[in-house]
Each structure stands twice: as C-alpha cells, then as structure tokens.
Design a protein around this motif. Structure first.
Motif, PDB file in Angstrom:
ATOM      1  N   ILE A 259      41.285 -77.062 -45.405  1.00 25.52           N
ATOM      2  CA  ILE A 259      39.873 -76.672 -45.359  1.00 25.52           C
ATOM      3  C   ILE A 259      39.183 -77.413 -46.471  1.00 25.52           C
ATOM      4  O   ILE A 259      39.580 -77.331 -47.635  1.00 25.52           O
ATOM      5  CB  ILE A 259      39.711 -75.154 -45.533  1.00 25.52           C
TER       6      ILE A 259
ATOM      7  N   ALA B 153      34.617 -86.478 -34.287  1.00 19.67           N
ATOM      8  CA  ALA B 153      35.016 -85.740 -35.491  1.00 19.67           C
ATOM      9  C   ALA B 153      36.537 -85.688 -35.590  1.00 19.67           C
ATOM     10  O   ALA B 153      37.235 -85.560 -34.591  1.00 19.67           O
ATOM     11  CB  ALA B 153      34.440 -84.327 -35.455  1.00 19.67           C
TER      12      ALA B 153
ATOM     13  N   ARG C 240      31.966 -79.794 -47.250  1.00 19.01           N
ATOM     14  CA  ARG C 240      31.155 -80.930 -46.790  1.00 19.01           C
ATOM     15  C   ARG C 240      30.496 -81.589 -47.957  1.00 19.01           C
ATOM     16  O   ARG C 240      30.149 -81.029 -48.909  1.00 19.01           O
ATOM     17  CB  ARG C 240      30.086 -80.453 -45.828  1.00 19.01           C
TER      18      ARG C 240
ATOM     19  N   TYR D 241      34.695 -78.594 -32.585  1.00 15.30           N
ATOM     20  CA  TYR D 241      34.226 -79.929 -32.964  1.00 15.30           C
ATOM     21  C   TYR D 241      32.709 -79.940 -32.799  1.00 15.30           C
ATOM     22  O   TYR D 241      32.196 -79.628 -31.738  1.00 15.30           O
ATOM     23  CB  TYR D 241      34.857 -81.001 -32.066  1.00 15.30           C
ATOM     24  N   LYS D 242      31.982 -80.287 -33.853  1.00 18.50           N
ATOM     25  CA  LYS D 242      30.517 -80.259 -33.804  1.00 18.50           C
ATOM     26  C   LYS D 242      29.899 -81.625 -33.517  1.00 18.50           C
ATOM     27  O   LYS D 242      28.764 -81.696 -33.078  1.00 18.50           O
ATOM     28  CB  LYS D 242      29.950 -79.730 -35.128  1.00 18.50           C
ATOM     29  N   THR D 243      30.646 -82.698 -33.805  1.00 20.14           N
ATOM     30  CA  THR D 243      30.103 -84.037 -33.575  1.00 20.14           C
ATOM     31  C   THR D 243      31.112 -84.894 -32.827  1.00 20.14           C
ATOM     32  O   THR D 243      32.331 -84.699 -32.942  1.00 20.14           O
ATOM     33  CB  THR D 243      29.748 -84.732 -34.907  1.00 20.14           C
TER      34      THR D 243
ATOM     35  N   THR E 278      36.734 -66.138 -42.934  1.00 21.01           N
ATOM     36  CA  THR E 278      36.457 -66.759 -41.640  1.00 21.01           C
ATOM     37  C   THR E 278      36.602 -65.765 -40.495  1.00 21.01           C
ATOM     38  O   THR E 278      36.133 -66.017 -39.395  1.00 21.01           O
ATOM     39  CB  THR E 278      37.419 -67.935 -41.368  1.00 21.01           C
TER      40      THR E 278
ATOM     41  N   PRO F  83      36.704 -72.019 -34.369  1.00 20.02           N
ATOM     42  CA  PRO F  83      36.436 -73.378 -34.853  1.00 20.02           C
ATOM     43  C   PRO F  83      36.150 -74.307 -33.677  1.00 20.02           C
ATOM     44  O   PRO F  83      36.731 -74.149 -32.595  1.00 20.02           O
ATOM     45  CB  PRO F  83      37.746 -73.774 -35.537  1.00 20.02           C
TER      46      PRO F  83
ATOM     47  N   VAL G 176      37.829 -79.778 -36.866  1.00 21.79           N
ATOM     48  CA  VAL G 176      36.896 -78.766 -36.370  1.00 21.79           C
ATOM     49  C   VAL G 176      36.116 -78.139 -37.524  1.00 21.79           C
ATOM     50  O   VAL G 176      36.558 -78.169 -38.665  1.00 21.79           O
ATOM     51  CB  VAL G 176      37.627 -77.666 -35.575  1.00 21.79           C
ATOM     52  N   ASP G 177      34.967 -77.583 -37.212  1.00 18.37           N
ATOM     53  CA  ASP G 177      34.144 -76.904 -38.211  1.00 18.37           C
ATOM     54  C   ASP G 177      34.409 -75.403 -38.145  1.00 18.37           C
ATOM     55  O   ASP G 177      34.432 -74.809 -37.069  1.00 18.37           O
ATOM     56  CB  ASP G 177      32.661 -77.161 -37.957  1.00 18.37           C
ATOM     57  N   LEU G 178      34.593 -74.794 -39.320  1.00 21.60           N
ATOM     58  CA  LEU G 178      34.750 -73.346 -39.444  1.00 21.60           C
ATOM     59  C   LEU G 178      33.410 -72.721 -39.769  1.00 21.60           C
ATOM     60  O   LEU G 178      32.568 -73.336 -40.417  1.00 21.60           O
ATOM     61  CB  LEU G 178      35.704 -73.008 -40.592  1.00 21.60           C
ATOM     62  N   THR G 179      33.234 -71.481 -39.350  1.00 25.29           N
ATOM     63  CA  THR G 179      32.030 -70.730 -39.680  1.00 25.29           C
ATOM     64  C   THR G 179      32.427 -69.550 -40.553  1.00 25.29           C
ATOM     65  O   THR G 179      33.418 -68.872 -40.276  1.00 25.29           O
ATOM     66  CB  THR G 179      31.353 -70.219 -38.387  1.00 25.29           C
TER      67      THR G 179
END
Length: 65
Positions: free
Chosen positions: A62, A23, A65, A18-20, A48, A16, A26-29
């Motif tokens: 979680i 923020a 968006r 931080y994308k921005t 995940t 995970p 954190v963003d999960l993929t």
C-alpha cells in the motif's frame, strides 16, 4: 493469475479497483465515518474495511499517492 480472497467488513465497503487505464495496481478507498486531519510529519492507520488472504509467495503493498 493469483487468487486473492477479499472479505468486506460492511456491505458499504468499496472493493479495490483499477481507476485508470494501464494502472499497475488497484486503488483502495478509506472506510471512515468522519474526516481524519493529519499534521505535518504525523501518521495514522486508515481502515479499509477489508480482510484479504492470498498465498504466502506474494505480498500486498500500500503506497501513498
């Protein structure tokens, strides 16, 4: 600061991050091999590829968006 232990189930799993700037989380993929198609009002568990461990005084949320 809270210590969170993270174990990757596969070396290719993305951690995970931080994308921005600014923020709050954190963003999960998703860790998937093929696309998952959902119909309206359908839900699914999305892997995940991570295990996490942290103090019982905290929680992880979680959110979509």
């Amino acid at each position: 600061m809270v210590k969170v232990l993270i174990k990757k189930l596969d070396p290719t799993v993305k951690l995970p991050e931080y994308k921005t700037k600014g923020a709050s989380g954190v963003d999960l993929t998703a860790f998937i091999k093929e696309a998952i198609n959902l119909k309206p009002k359908q839900s699914a568990l999305i892997p995940t590829g991570l295990f996490v461990a942290f103090s019982e005084d905290f929680e992880i949320q979680i959110r979509p968006r």
